[in-house]
Design a protein around this motif. Structure first.
Motif, mmCIF file in Angstrom:
data_model
loop_
_atom_site.group_PDB
_atom_site.id
_atom_site.type_symbol
_atom_site.label_atom_id
_atom_site.label_comp_id
_atom_site.label_asym_id
_atom_site.label_seq_id
_atom_site.Cartn_x
_atom_site.Cartn_y
_atom_site.Cartn_z
ATOM 1 N N ILE A 29 0.861 -1.190 0.000
ATOM 2 C CA ILE A 29 0.000 0.000 0.000
ATOM 3 C C ILE A 29 0.893 1.234 0.000
ATOM 4 C CG2 ILE A 29 -1.763 1.310 1.240
ATOM 5 C CD1 ILE A 29 -2.699 -1.326 2.477
ATOM 6 N N VAL A 30 0.674 2.115 -0.958
ATOM 7 C CA VAL A 30 1.445 3.354 -1.070
ATOM 8 C C VAL A 30 0.582 4.525 -0.617
ATOM 9 C CG1 VAL A 30 2.516 4.971 -2.690
ATOM 10 C CG2 VAL A 30 2.943 2.523 -2.914
ATOM 11 N N HIS A 31 1.103 5.293 0.328
ATOM 12 C CA HIS A 31 0.448 6.518 0.780
ATOM 13 C C HIS A 31 1.186 7.706 0.173
ATOM 14 C CE1 HIS A 31 -0.865 3.683 3.922
ATOM 15 N NE2 HIS A 31 -1.898 4.493 4.093
ATOM 16 N N LEU A 32 0.460 8.598 -0.479
ATOM 17 C CA LEU A 32 1.048 9.817 -1.029
ATOM 18 C C LEU A 32 0.324 11.015 -0.442
ATOM 19 C CD1 LEU A 32 1.515 8.865 -4.796
ATOM 20 C CD2 LEU A 32 3.233 8.825 -2.977
ATOM 21 N N ASN A 33 1.099 11.995 -0.005
ATOM 22 C CA ASN A 33 0.536 13.199 0.587
ATOM 23 C C ASN A 33 -0.254 13.981 -0.447
ATOM 24 O OD1 ASN A 33 0.298 15.879 1.849
ATOM 25 N ND2 ASN A 33 1.791 15.105 3.317
ATOM 26 N N TRP A 34 -1.459 14.407 -0.087
ATOM 27 C CA TRP A 34 -2.297 15.143 -1.042
ATOM 28 C C TRP A 34 -1.602 16.402 -1.530
ATOM 29 C CZ3 TRP A 34 -3.774 20.183 -0.676
ATOM 30 C CH2 TRP A 34 -3.690 20.804 0.585
ATOM 31 N N ARG A 35 -0.736 17.002 -0.684
ATOM 32 C CA ARG A 35 -0.062 18.245 -1.077
ATOM 33 C C ARG A 35 0.882 18.046 -2.256
ATOM 34 N NH1 ARG A 35 -0.169 22.627 2.351
ATOM 35 N NH2 ARG A 35 -1.203 22.317 4.348
ATOM 36 N N LEU A 36 1.242 16.802 -2.518
ATOM 37 C CA LEU A 36 2.145 16.534 -3.636
ATOM 38 C C LEU A 36 1.529 16.970 -4.958
ATOM 39 C CD1 LEU A 36 4.950 15.285 -4.027
ATOM 40 C CD2 LEU A 36 3.828 13.081 -4.382
ATOM 41 N N ILE A 37 0.196 17.015 -5.049
ATOM 42 C CA ILE A 37 -0.461 17.437 -6.291
ATOM 43 C C ILE A 37 -0.214 18.913 -6.571
ATOM 44 C CG2 ILE A 37 -2.707 18.085 -5.307
ATOM 45 C CD1 ILE A 37 -2.055 16.241 -8.643
ATOM 46 N N GLN A 38 0.223 19.655 -5.558
ATOM 47 C CA GLN A 38 0.558 21.063 -5.770
ATOM 48 C C GLN A 38 1.919 21.216 -6.436
ATOM 49 O OE1 GLN A 38 0.274 22.373 -1.625
ATOM 50 N NE2 GLN A 38 -1.680 23.353 -2.074
ATOM 51 N N MET A 39 2.757 20.203 -6.322
ATOM 52 C CA MET A 39 4.138 20.288 -6.795
ATOM 53 C C MET A 39 4.251 19.982 -8.289
ATOM 54 S SD MET A 39 5.626 21.122 -4.057
ATOM 55 C CE MET A 39 5.048 21.241 -2.357
ATOM 56 N N PRO A 40 5.333 20.446 -8.925
ATOM 57 C CA PRO A 40 5.561 20.114 -10.337
ATOM 58 C C PRO A 40 5.593 18.605 -10.550
ATOM 59 C CG PRO A 40 7.048 21.860 -9.632
ATOM 60 C CD PRO A 40 6.369 21.358 -8.391
ATOM 61 N N LEU A 41 5.231 18.173 -11.754
ATOM 62 C CA LEU A 41 5.091 16.750 -12.049
ATOM 63 C C LEU A 41 6.391 15.981 -11.827
ATOM 64 C CD1 LEU A 41 3.168 14.543 -13.008
ATOM 65 C CD2 LEU A 41 3.881 15.055 -15.361
ATOM 66 N N HIS A 42 7.546 16.598 -12.079
ATOM 67 C CA HIS A 42 8.800 15.848 -11.910
ATOM 68 C C HIS A 42 9.040 15.489 -10.441
ATOM 69 C CE1 HIS A 42 10.283 19.981 -11.099
ATOM 70 N NE2 HIS A 42 11.235 19.394 -10.404
ATOM 71 N N LEU A 43 8.486 16.282 -9.508
ATOM 72 C CA LEU A 43 8.618 15.936 -8.096
ATOM 73 C C LEU A 43 7.619 14.855 -7.703
ATOM 74 C CD1 LEU A 43 9.265 19.426 -6.475
ATOM 75 C CD2 LEU A 43 10.917 17.674 -7.167
ATOM 76 N N VAL A 44 6.446 14.877 -8.312
ATOM 77 C CA VAL A 44 5.486 13.781 -8.110
ATOM 78 C C VAL A 44 6.140 12.480 -8.559
ATOM 79 C CG1 VAL A 44 3.243 12.826 -8.770
ATOM 80 C CG2 VAL A 44 3.486 15.298 -8.431
ATOM 81 N N ASP A 45 6.754 12.508 -9.726
ATOM 82 C CA ASP A 45 7.389 11.308 -10.260
ATOM 83 C C ASP A 45 8.492 10.794 -9.335
ATOM 84 O OD1 ASP A 45 5.735 11.232 -12.406
ATOM 85 O OD2 ASP A 45 7.217 11.869 -13.889
ATOM 86 N N TYR A 46 9.276 11.707 -8.765
ATOM 87 C CA TYR A 46 10.340 11.262 -7.869
ATOM 88 C C TYR A 46 9.764 10.538 -6.653
ATOM 89 C CZ TYR A 46 13.397 11.246 -3.900
ATOM 90 O OH TYR A 46 14.073 10.827 -2.778
ATOM 91 N N VAL A 47 8.745 11.110 -6.021
ATOM 92 C CA VAL A 47 8.173 10.487 -4.830
ATOM 93 C C VAL A 47 7.561 9.138 -5.188
ATOM 94 C CG1 VAL A 47 6.451 10.701 -2.991
ATOM 95 C CG2 VAL A 47 7.784 12.694 -3.690
ATOM 96 N N VAL A 48 6.879 9.067 -6.326
ATOM 97 C CA VAL A 48 6.292 7.787 -6.756
ATOM 98 C C VAL A 48 7.393 6.754 -7.004
ATOM 99 C CG1 VAL A 48 5.050 6.639 -8.631
ATOM 100 C CG2 VAL A 48 4.188 8.806 -7.701
#
Length: 253
Positions: free
Chosen positions: A196-215
Motif C-alpha cells: 500500500i502506497v500513501h502519497l501526501n495530497w499536497r504533492l499534487i501542488q508540486m511540479p510533475l517531476h517531483l510527483v514522479d520522484y516520490v512515486v
C-alpha cells in the motif's frame, strides 16, 4: 542638611529598546528585517514565515550588524526565497487566492447564481487561462471554500497519482500497489509491506517531476524495503535525477 538622593531605574527594570524595521541590500536585493536589541553577547538571526529577525547586543552598532548580514548574504537570501516558495503552497480559503496544481497557479473566481460547476476561466498565466470558478463565492464561508477546493485537489491527486504509479510500477516490474492519500505533516509518501502506497495530497501542488520522484521512491520500496545503496540504485534506474529532486523537495519543506 540631608543630601537629595537621585532616583535611578534598576538595570533589569529599564524599558527595552523598541524593535526596528530596517532594510539592507544583500546580493543586489533590498531585504527588510526586524532588529531587536537585547541582553546577549553575539548576533542571532532567525528566518521564518515572518521574515528575517536579527537580535543583537544592546549597544552594538548598525554598521557591524549590516557587515555581518552582508557576509551571510547568500544564506539569508536563499532562506528567504525558500519561505516565499513555501507560502505559495499554503492554501488561503478566500476569493482571489492562488491554488497551485502541479506547480501551476490557479485562482478562485465567482460565477453567476445557481451555477455549481467548476471550470477554467480567465486568469492569464503566460498563454493559458487557469482559473477555478465557484458558485456564489461572495456568500461562501472559508470552511465551504476549503471543502470545495480540497475535493478538487483530492480528485486531481487520485487521477494523477494513479497514472504515475501505473507508469513506474511497469518500469520497475512490480505489481500495481494500492493508493491512499495521506495528510501527514512530515512525509511526502510511504510504502508498507502490504503493498500500500500513501502519497501526501499536497504533492499534487508540486511540479510533475517531483510527483514522479516520490512515486519512484515509494515504489522502489516494493523491491528494497530500506534505504540501502541497493535501494538508491533501484530508484536511479527509473529516476536518474533523484538527488536533485530530493534537494528540491527538502527546500520546499
Amino acid at each position: 542638611m540631608t543630601a537629595a538622593k537621585l532616583s535611578r531605574t534598576p538595570k533589569d527594570k529599564r524599558t527595552a529598546p523598541a524593535d526596528e524595521i530596517r532594510r539592507v541590500c544583500l546580493n543586489g536585493k533590498e531585504v527588510a528585517y526586524t532588529l531587536k536589541r537585547c541582553k546577549r553577547r553575539t548576533i542571532g538571526m532567525k528566518i521564518d514565515s515572518e521574515g528575517l529577525t536579527v537580535r543583537i547586543p544592546l549597544r552594538e552598532s548598525l554598521h557591524w550588524v549590516e557587515s555581518v548580514l552582508r557576509n551571510k548574504a547568500d544564506w539569508v537570501v536563499e532562506k528567504l526565497d525558500e519561505w516565499r516558495t513555501r507560502k505559495l503552497y499554503e492554501p488561503v480559503w478566500e476569493e482571489g487566492a492562488i491554488f497551485p496544481l502541479l506547480g501551476e497557479p490557479w485562482q478562485l473566481a465567482a460565477r453567476a447564481a445557481g451555477v455549481t460547476q467548476m471550470t477554467r476561466a480567465t486568469m492569464k498565466t503566460g498563454t493559458e487561462d487557469r482559473q477555478m470558478q465557484l458558485p456564489l463565492l461572495s456568500v461562501l464561508t472559508p470552511r465551504q471554500i476549503e471543502k470545495i477546493v480540497m475535493d478538487w485537489y483530492c480528485n486531481k491527486a487520485i487521477a494523477c497519482f494513479s497514472e504515475r504509479i501505473a507508469l513506474y510500477a511497469d518500469k520497475l516490474g512490480v505489481a500495481l500497489p494500492q493508493l491512499r492519500l495521506s495528510r501527514a505533516r512530515t512525509q511526502w509518501g510511504s510504502c508498507n509491506t502490504h503493498g500500500i502506497v500513501h502519497l501526501n495530497w499536497r504533492l499534487i501542488q508540486m511540479p510533475l517531476h517531483l510527483v514522479d520522484y516520490v512515486v519512484a521512491h515509494e515504489l522502489s520500496h516494493l523491491i528494497e524495503m530500506n534505504h540501502s545503496p541497493a535501494f538508491w540504485q533501484t530508484v536511479g534506474r527509473v529516476y536518474p535525477d533523484y538527488v536533485a529532486a530530493r534537494k528540491e523537495l527538502k527546500r520546499l519543506g
